[in-house]
Design a protein around this motif. Structure first.
Motif, PDB file in Angstrom:
ATOM      1  N   GLY A   1       0.819  -1.209   0.000  1.00 54.59           N
ATOM      2  CA  GLY A   1       0.000   0.000   0.000  1.00 54.59           C
ATOM      3  C   GLY A   1       0.846   1.249   0.000  1.00 54.59           C
ATOM      4  N   GLY A   2       1.910   1.254   0.800  1.00 47.81           N
ATOM      5  CA  GLY A   2       2.806   2.405   0.835  1.00 47.81           C
ATOM      6  C   GLY A   2       3.475   2.654  -0.497  1.00 47.81           C
TER       7      GLY A   2
ATOM      8  N   LEU B   1       2.294   1.826  -3.453  1.00 46.73           N
ATOM      9  CA  LEU B   1       1.282   2.333  -4.382  1.00 46.73           C
ATOM     10  C   LEU B   1       0.999   3.819  -4.139  1.00 46.73           C
ATOM     11  N   ILE B   2       0.922   4.214  -2.872  1.00 45.52           N
ATOM     12  CA  ILE B   2       0.691   5.623  -2.555  1.00 45.52           C
ATOM     13  C   ILE B   2       1.857   6.469  -3.038  1.00 45.52           C
TER      14      ILE B   2
ATOM     15  N   LEU C   1      -3.856   4.489  -8.208  1.00 44.69           N
ATOM     16  CA  LEU C   1      -2.789   3.957  -7.360  1.00 44.69           C
ATOM     17  C   LEU C   1      -2.947   4.427  -5.915  1.00 44.69           C
TER      18      LEU C   1
ATOM     19  N   GLY D   1      -3.645   1.955  -2.777  1.00 45.89           N
ATOM     20  CA  GLY D   1      -2.722   1.938  -1.653  1.00 45.89           C
ATOM     21  C   GLY D   1      -3.410   2.229  -0.340  1.00 45.89           C
TER      22      GLY D   1
END
Length: 356
Positions: free
Chosen positions: A236-237, A239-240, A259, A263
């Motif tokens: 998730g991190g 993607l962020i 994205l 994330g």
């Protein structure tokens, strides 16, 4: 507990929170500033509205998170149906039948079905959820392998990126989405020249639904709790971080926006899974699960039926008599949300789960 077979309580709870924001909680939070005009509630009011164009607020994430969660649910649904002997053909038929029903219901939510291009809006939130889910499901049944599904999601976002950057600019009038919507989206458009649930937005949402499906597959895997949570949080991190490099525009579902939504959805899912499924601290989440088990139904009910008028009729005079002026908006929002929750509770108690 068998992780592969037990119902994911955290998924119901997070879907319930997301739906609660849709059907009234966001109004309560937005209205709190009138009752308590301070910095905190000013920021909350800001977050409970859409970004005018570029930018990201909490309210922008509500429906994308729903798409992401629908992707997670798809994994369990497909696994269950295949275990019961359903073939790919039957699954595809169910997915596209659901997409058609949701599209028609979405048009009904938008307004009367008058079949007039100037009055009827064909694009809708429900249509986007249904069609993107069917497209994602079709790809899942075609590709099967995790790496192939991941590659499909990346290629979709790369294609949208190229189309948006080479086919127009990033303004509402000049973006590539405006050209696609003008050519392919019948009826009126939500913002005149574009629709945030238009065809190209559906394509972007398909990548998000695939991301949700891959998250669901993670929960169906043999991974231990620590590894599963690590993948969700670290993934998730990443993607962020990747989403922060491009313009985040919800109205045209830019790849950066997708994205970021994926994330944030992954991290939220990790937190809810840890607290509810792993630590078993779930009492607080029960009211959310009541909503989450009939999320689409209560959304439809509150948007098609004059639910606001019903709330006003039941509580309107009482609220005006006993609540200070600054709290009236909050009280009305709470009454609206309470009635919706009680209806969900009635269904929940009788084990009625409305599926579309």
């Amino acid at each position: 507990m068998e992780e592969n077979t037990r119902r994911l309580q955290s998924l119901d709870a997070l879907r319930g929170l997301d739906t609660a924001l849709i059907i009234g909680l966001s109004v309560v939070l937005w209205s709190m500033y009138s009752a308590c005009p301070n910095v905190f509630w000013a920021e909350m009011r800001y977050q409970m509205g859409h970004a005018p164009w570029e930018g990201l607020r909490v309210y922008d994430l509500i429906f994308p998170i729903f798409v992401y969660l629908a992707g997670i649910s798809m994994n369990f649904s497909v696994r269950k149906q295949m275990s019961l002997g359903a073939g790919s053909g039957r699954l595809l038929l169910r997915m596209w039948k659901r997409a058609l029903v949701l599209t028609l219901l979405g048009m009904l939510v938008n307004g009367p079905l008058v079949w007039d291009d100037e009055a009827m809006r064909c694009a809708s939130v429900l249509g986007l959820i249904g069609i993107s889910g069917a497209l994602a499901g079709s790809l899942v049944l075609l590709l099967r392998k995790t790496w192939a599904i991941s590659a499909a999601a990346i290629l979709i976002l790369a294609g949208v990126f190229m189309a948006q950057y080479l086919g127009g600019d990033m303004t509402i009038e000049g973006c590539f989405n405006a050209k696609v919507d003008a050519a392919l989206c019948p009826g009126k458009l939500h913002y005149g020249v574009i629709d945030p649930e238009g065809p190209l937005c559906i394509v972007s949402a398909t990548a998000l639904a695939l991301g949700g499906f891959l998250t669901g597959r993670l929960f169906s895997s043999s991974f231990g709790v620590v590894k599963r949570l690590s993948v969700l949080v670290i993934g998730g991190g990443i993607l962020i971080l990747a989403g922060s490099f491009g313009p985040c525009i919800k109205n045209i579902w830019t790849p950066s926006f997708v994205l970021m939504a994926a994330g944030i959805g992954a991290i939220l899912m990790a937190v809810f899974h840890l607290v509810i499924d792993v630590l078993r601290f779930s009492i607080w989440a029960w009211p959310l699960k009541v909503i989450g088990c009939n999320a689409l139904f209560i959304y439809l009910f509150t948007h098609i039926i004059a639910f606001g008028q019903l709330t006003e009729r039941i509580f309107g005079g009482t609220i005006a008599e006993f609540v200070n002026k600054g709290w009236i908006g909050v009280a009305h929002g709470c009454a609206y949300l309470l009635l919706a929750w009680l209806l969900c509770l009635l269904l929940y108690v009788h084990r009625i789960f409305v599926k579309v």
